[in-house]
Structure formats: structure tokens, C-alpha cells
Write a protein that holds these residues in place. Structure first.
Motif, PDB file in Angstrom:
ATOM      1  N   LEU A  95     -16.852  11.310   0.639  1.00  0.00           N
ATOM      2  CA  LEU A  95     -15.931  11.822  -0.278  1.00  0.00           C
ATOM      3  C   LEU A  95     -14.494  10.809  -0.226  1.00  0.00           C
ATOM      4  CD1 LEU A  95     -14.591  13.812  -2.453  1.00  0.00           C
ATOM      5  CD2 LEU A  95     -14.189  15.157  -0.366  1.00  0.00           C
ATOM      6  N   TYR A  96     -14.436  10.262   0.854  1.00  0.00           N
ATOM      7  CA  TYR A  96     -13.162   9.475   1.095  1.00  0.00           C
ATOM      8  C   TYR A  96     -13.532   8.224   0.378  1.00  0.00           C
ATOM      9  CZ  TYR A  96     -10.451   5.784   3.697  1.00  0.00           C
ATOM     10  OH  TYR A  96      -9.555   4.747   3.889  1.00  0.00           O
ATOM     11  N   TRP A  97     -14.680   7.715   0.493  1.00  0.00           N
ATOM     12  CA  TRP A  97     -15.028   6.223  -0.343  1.00  0.00           C
ATOM     13  C   TRP A  97     -15.069   6.625  -1.799  1.00  0.00           C
ATOM     14  CZ3 TRP A  97     -13.441   2.385   2.091  1.00  0.00           C
ATOM     15  CH2 TRP A  97     -13.573   2.456   3.713  1.00  0.00           C
ATOM     16  N   ALA A  98     -15.601   7.891  -2.204  1.00  0.00           N
ATOM     17  CA  ALA A  98     -15.695   8.085  -3.628  1.00  0.00           C
ATOM     18  C   ALA A  98     -14.272   7.743  -4.373  1.00  0.00           C
ATOM     19  CB  ALA A  98     -16.147   9.463  -3.726  1.00  0.00           C
ATOM     20  N   ASN A  99     -13.179   8.258  -3.740  1.00  0.00           N
ATOM     21  CA  ASN A  99     -11.850   7.992  -4.158  1.00  0.00           C
ATOM     22  C   ASN A  99     -11.739   6.545  -4.645  1.00  0.00           C
ATOM     23  OD1 ASN A  99     -11.306  10.949  -4.324  1.00  0.00           O
ATOM     24  ND2 ASN A  99     -10.647  10.668  -1.994  1.00  0.00           N
ATOM     25  N   HIS A 100     -12.142   5.634  -3.571  1.00  0.00           N
ATOM     26  CA  HIS A 100     -11.819   4.407  -3.611  1.00  0.00           C
ATOM     27  C   HIS A 100     -12.801   3.726  -4.615  1.00  0.00           C
ATOM     28  CE1 HIS A 100      -8.940   4.064  -0.145  1.00  0.00           C
ATOM     29  NE2 HIS A 100      -9.861   4.748   0.586  1.00  0.00           N
ATOM     30  N   LEU A 101     -14.230   4.083  -4.666  1.00  0.00           N
ATOM     31  CA  LEU A 101     -14.789   3.640  -5.695  1.00  0.00           C
ATOM     32  C   LEU A 101     -14.437   3.912  -7.182  1.00  0.00           C
ATOM     33  CD1 LEU A 101     -18.393   4.774  -4.182  1.00  0.00           C
ATOM     34  CD2 LEU A 101     -17.328   2.283  -4.145  1.00  0.00           C
ATOM     35  N   LYS A 102     -13.776   4.924  -7.408  1.00  0.00           N
ATOM     36  CA  LYS A 102     -13.208   5.334  -8.505  1.00  0.00           C
ATOM     37  C   LYS A 102     -12.189   4.492  -9.098  1.00  0.00           C
ATOM     38  CE  LYS A 102     -10.501   9.303 -10.798  1.00  0.00           C
ATOM     39  NZ  LYS A 102      -9.457   8.622 -11.289  1.00  0.00           N
ATOM     40  N   GLN A 103     -11.429   4.072  -8.232  1.00  0.00           N
ATOM     41  CA  GLN A 103     -10.443   2.878  -8.455  1.00  0.00           C
ATOM     42  C   GLN A 103     -11.020   1.446  -8.910  1.00  0.00           C
ATOM     43  OE1 GLN A 103      -7.072   3.339  -8.525  1.00  0.00           O
ATOM     44  NE2 GLN A 103      -7.592   5.455  -8.009  1.00  0.00           N
ATOM     45  N   ILE A 104     -11.948   1.349  -8.143  1.00  0.00           N
ATOM     46  CA  ILE A 104     -12.813   0.091  -8.770  1.00  0.00           C
ATOM     47  C   ILE A 104     -13.441   0.125  -9.881  1.00  0.00           C
ATOM     48  CG2 ILE A 104     -14.601  -1.414  -8.296  1.00  0.00           C
ATOM     49  CD1 ILE A 104     -14.104  -1.245  -5.278  1.00  0.00           C
ATOM     50  N   VAL A 105     -14.057   1.201 -10.332  1.00  0.00           N
ATOM     51  CA  VAL A 105     -14.807   1.569 -11.495  1.00  0.00           C
ATOM     52  C   VAL A 105     -13.997   1.291 -12.637  1.00  0.00           C
ATOM     53  CG1 VAL A 105     -16.247   3.028 -12.720  1.00  0.00           C
ATOM     54  CG2 VAL A 105     -16.747   2.812 -10.566  1.00  0.00           C
ATOM     55  N   GLU A 106     -12.804   1.873 -12.653  1.00  0.00           N
ATOM     56  CA  GLU A 106     -11.643   2.062 -13.475  1.00  0.00           C
ATOM     57  C   GLU A 106     -10.834   1.006 -13.782  1.00  0.00           C
ATOM     58  OE1 GLU A 106      -9.503   5.528 -12.739  1.00  0.00           O
ATOM     59  OE2 GLU A 106     -10.872   6.965 -13.446  1.00  0.00           O
ATOM     60  N   ASN A 107     -10.631   0.044 -12.630  1.00  0.00           N
ATOM     61  CA  ASN A 107      -9.505  -0.988 -12.751  1.00  0.00           C
ATOM     62  C   ASN A 107     -10.032  -2.456 -12.352  1.00  0.00           C
ATOM     63  OD1 ASN A 107      -7.594   1.029 -13.167  1.00  0.00           O
ATOM     64  ND2 ASN A 107      -7.465   1.515 -10.857  1.00  0.00           N
ATOM     65  N   ASP A 108     -11.102  -2.530 -11.768  1.00  0.00           N
ATOM     66  CA  ASP A 108     -11.587  -3.949 -11.233  1.00  0.00           C
ATOM     67  C   ASP A 108     -11.945  -4.915 -12.357  1.00  0.00           C
ATOM     68  OD1 ASP A 108     -12.328  -4.967  -8.124  1.00  0.00           O
ATOM     69  OD2 ASP A 108     -13.080  -6.102  -9.820  1.00  0.00           O
ATOM     70  N   PRO A 109     -11.213  -6.098 -12.474  1.00  0.00           N
ATOM     71  CA  PRO A 109     -11.610  -6.786 -13.662  1.00  0.00           C
ATOM     72  C   PRO A 109     -12.926  -7.483 -13.386  1.00  0.00           C
ATOM     73  CG  PRO A 109     -10.212  -8.079 -11.856  1.00  0.00           C
ATOM     74  CD  PRO A 109     -10.345  -6.613 -11.587  1.00  0.00           C
ATOM     75  N   SER A 110     -13.688  -7.330 -12.323  1.00  0.00           N
ATOM     76  CA  SER A 110     -15.140  -8.043 -12.083  1.00  0.00           C
ATOM     77  C   SER A 110     -16.049  -7.092 -12.574  1.00  0.00           C
ATOM     78  CB  SER A 110     -15.385  -8.540 -10.615  1.00  0.00           C
ATOM     79  OG  SER A 110     -16.336  -8.662 -10.475  1.00  0.00           O
ATOM     80  N   ALA A 111     -17.101  -7.383 -13.506  1.00  0.00           N
ATOM     81  CA  ALA A 111     -17.934  -6.514 -13.963  1.00  0.00           C
ATOM     82  C   ALA A 111     -19.151  -6.365 -12.671  1.00  0.00           C
ATOM     83  CB  ALA A 111     -18.758  -7.082 -15.059  1.00  0.00           C
ATOM     84  N   GLU A 112     -19.284  -7.253 -11.940  1.00  0.00           N
ATOM     85  CA  GLU A 112     -20.091  -7.137 -10.761  1.00  0.00           C
ATOM     86  C   GLU A 112     -19.547  -6.200  -9.862  1.00  0.00           C
ATOM     87  OE1 GLU A 112     -23.404  -7.783  -8.209  1.00  0.00           O
ATOM     88  OE2 GLU A 112     -23.037  -7.851 -10.094  1.00  0.00           O
ATOM     89  N   MET A 113     -18.153  -6.106  -9.291  1.00  0.00           N
ATOM     90  CA  MET A 113     -17.715  -5.257  -8.609  1.00  0.00           C
ATOM     91  C   MET A 113     -17.811  -3.774  -9.147  1.00  0.00           C
ATOM     92  SD  MET A 113     -16.471  -6.773  -6.001  1.00  0.00           S
ATOM     93  CE  MET A 113     -15.346  -5.447  -4.964  1.00  0.00           C
ATOM     94  N   ARG A 114     -17.580  -3.614 -10.617  1.00  0.00           N
ATOM     95  CA  ARG A 114     -17.832  -2.352 -11.085  1.00  0.00           C
ATOM     96  C   ARG A 114     -19.309  -1.983 -10.897  1.00  0.00           C
ATOM     97  NH1 ARG A 114     -14.820  -4.887 -14.947  1.00  0.00           N
ATOM     98  NH2 ARG A 114     -16.499  -4.800 -16.717  1.00  0.00           N
ATOM     99  N   ARG A 115     -19.993  -2.846 -11.391  1.00  0.00           N
ATOM    100  CA  ARG A 115     -21.585  -2.525 -10.941  1.00  0.00           C
ATOM    101  C   ARG A 115     -22.104  -1.973  -9.511  1.00  0.00           C
ATOM    102  NH1 ARG A 115     -26.263  -4.028  -8.969  1.00  0.00           N
ATOM    103  NH2 ARG A 115     -25.348  -5.744  -8.043  1.00  0.00           N
ATOM    104  N   LEU A 116     -21.338  -2.693  -8.679  1.00  0.00           N
ATOM    105  CA  LEU A 116     -21.607  -2.436  -7.156  1.00  0.00           C
ATOM    106  C   LEU A 116     -21.014  -0.921  -6.802  1.00  0.00           C
ATOM    107  CD1 LEU A 116     -21.234  -5.814  -5.452  1.00  0.00           C
ATOM    108  CD2 LEU A 116     -23.143  -4.529  -5.649  1.00  0.00           C
ATOM    109  N   ALA A 117     -19.989  -0.773  -7.544  1.00  0.00           N
ATOM    110  CA  ALA A 117     -19.222   0.612  -7.336  1.00  0.00           C
ATOM    111  C   ALA A 117     -19.702   1.854  -8.003  1.00  0.00           C
ATOM    112  CB  ALA A 117     -17.819   0.519  -7.730  1.00  0.00           C
ATOM    113  N   VAL A 118     -20.548   1.327  -8.956  1.00  0.00           N
ATOM    114  CA  VAL A 118     -21.484   2.476  -9.657  1.00  0.00           C
ATOM    115  C   VAL A 118     -22.970   2.865  -8.735  1.00  0.00           C
ATOM    116  CG1 VAL A 118     -22.885   2.963 -11.486  1.00  0.00           C
ATOM    117  CG2 VAL A 118     -20.604   2.274 -12.089  1.00  0.00           C
ATOM    118  N   LEU A 119     -23.359   1.674  -8.263  1.00  0.00           N
ATOM    119  CA  LEU A 119     -24.426   1.685  -7.617  1.00  0.00           C
ATOM    120  C   LEU A 119     -24.182   2.402  -6.231  1.00  0.00           C
ATOM    121  CD1 LEU A 119     -27.193   0.708  -6.431  1.00  0.00           C
ATOM    122  CD2 LEU A 119     -26.302  -1.390  -5.642  1.00  0.00           C
ATOM    123  N   ALA A 120     -22.863   2.216  -5.500  1.00  0.00           N
ATOM    124  CA  ALA A 120     -22.700   3.223  -4.185  1.00  0.00           C
ATOM    125  C   ALA A 120     -22.452   4.478  -4.848  1.00  0.00           C
ATOM    126  CB  ALA A 120     -21.256   2.414  -3.796  1.00  0.00           C
TER     127      ALA A 120
END
Length: 237
Positions: A81-106
Motif C-alpha cells: 500500500l505504501y508503494w502504491a501511493n508512489h506508483l500512482k505519482q509515476i503513472v500520473e506524472n512521469d514523462p517517461s512512457a517506460e517508467m509509467r509502463r513499469l509502474a503499471v507492471l508493479a
């Protein structure tokens, strides 16, 4: 000095990763001199040194997020749950598509579907094809009606063929009327590859072996349509 515990090292690295996601400025992004950089390695080496001087590089960020994606399913629920909050920030805000993909994978490996699905759903609306494909694959691992409906919507509305195929393949793990009806409609697609993939998923969903003729499958599945009032016919492309 005693060596750092692997999990502690991962946590420290991820702390830098998510901090940089919130205040991301640079890091190996393609600019107007991209072609020159690819020809002359001096530009790349200088840029890499500058990135390291500023902070964590894109390469290190991807490495840390890949590590989290590979390990998050083994973490206790409160840490997920702790990391889910951080993953949300990456999915919503990171400019890198690869980072967003990895966040969705996680996100797709988080045990609680209530925490995972909202993150994955954001990936379905991403501008990047590879992020949407990863979101479809993540939903394929969550066998519930909500995930089935999201995948069915992608099958019915997605215009990119690769993403649509990812959704069709992911429905293979969803054995319910929503999945069956969505795949039944996909059998009418004009693309032979789409029809073949759809029949492959239907074999898994229904347990039936009806050969490779889409018309045979359609005739068989149409027998059950009237007994499935919740299977929406609005999913047709």
C-alpha cells in the motif's frame, strides 16, 4: 562497516526514484540534438555525467523501478500500500512512457485488487501504446468482473491493433459471461489474426474445442446469448 541489507538498499534507492518522479527535471530525454548525440558518443557521455551530478539518472530510475516490480508481490500488505501511493505519482506524472509502463507492471502485482485496479485503469488511458498493453496484461492477472469489463471495453473501443490484441489475450484468464460475450463479438473482426487470437482465448474461457472456424464458434456462443442478460452488446466496435 557492515554491508547494507538488500531490502534496505532497495528502499533507499526507491526513495530517490520516487523523489525524482515528483520533481523530475532532466535525465536523458530526447532533445533537438538527439540525432547528433546518437552519432557522437561524447554528447551522451557528457549528458550522463551531468545527470549524475544533478541526481539520479533515468537508467538508475528504471533499474530501481524494475526491482520494485519484481519484488512488490512478496512484500507485506502495508508495504504494498505504501508503494502504491508512489506508483500512482509515476503513472500520473512521469514523462517517461517506460517508467509509467513499469509502474503499471508493479501495480498489477499488488495483492489487493482494490488498490491495484485504479492504478491499472489509469494505464488504460495512457497516450503510450506500450503502457496500455501493460495495463491489459495486468488486468489479465486479476480475474474479477470489474477487470473483465475494462478489458471488454478495450476490445470494443481500442483502435491500436496491438493493444486490442493484448486485451483479447488477457481475457483468456477471465471465465465469465462478460469475457465470453466480448470475445464472441470480436470473432466478427475482419483481421484473421484477431479472429485466431480470439478463438484461442475462447478455448480457455469456455473449455470448448470447436476448431478454427469463427462461424462455428459464433453459432455455438449465440445459443447462450439470451441467458446472459448482463453481457452487453454495446461492446461491438
Amino acid at each position: 562497516m557492515s554491508p547494507c541489507h538488500p531490502r534496505k538498499a532497495l528502499s533507499l534507492g526507491l526513495a530517490f526514484l520516487f523523489a525524482s518522479s515528483c520533481f523530475y527535471v532532466g535525465g536523458c530525454q530526447d532533445g533537438p540534438l538527439y540525432a547528433l548525440k546518437t552519432v557522437n558518443p561524447w554528447f551522451t557521455m557528457r549528458e550522463w555525467r551531468n545527470d549524475e551530478a544533478f541526481g539520479v539518472t533515468d537508467h538508475e530510475r528504471r533499474k530501481q523501478l524494475t526491482s520494485l516490480a519484481n519484488s512488490i508481490e512478496d512484500l507485506p500488505a502495508e508495504r504494498q500500500l505504501y508503494w502504491a501511493n508512489h506508483l500512482k505519482q509515476i503513472v500520473e506524472n512521469d514523462p517517461s512512457a517506460e517508467m509509467r509502463r513499469l509502474a503499471v507492471l508493479a501495480s498489477g502485482k499488488i495483492a489487493s485488487s482494490e488498490d491495484a485496479i485504479p492504478l491499472i485503469e489509469k494505464g488504460l488511458d495512457d497516450d503510450s501504446m506500450k503502457v496500455r498493453m501493460e495495463a491489459c496484461r495486468a488486468l489479465g492477472r486479476i480475474d474479477d468482473e470489474a477487470s473483465s469489463r475494462m478489458l471488454a471495453t478495450m476490445v470494443g473501443s481500442e483502435t491500436n491493433q496491438d493493444v486490442r490484441h493484448a486485451a483479447i489475450a488477457s481475457l483468456a484468464g477471465h471465465k465469465n459471461p462478460v469475457s465470453t460475450n466480448s470475445l464472441r463479438l470480436a470473432l466478427s473482426d475482419h483481421n484473421p489474426a484477431t479472429r485466431d487470437l480470439t478463438m484461442q482465448s475462447l478455448r480457455s474461457v469456455t473449455g470448448k474445442q470447436l476448431g478454427d472456424d469463427p462461424d462455428v464458434w459464433i453459432a455455438e456462443l449465440n445459443k447462450d446469448v439470451d441467458t446472459e442478460p448482463n453481457a452487453s452488446t454495446t461492446l461491438m466496435r
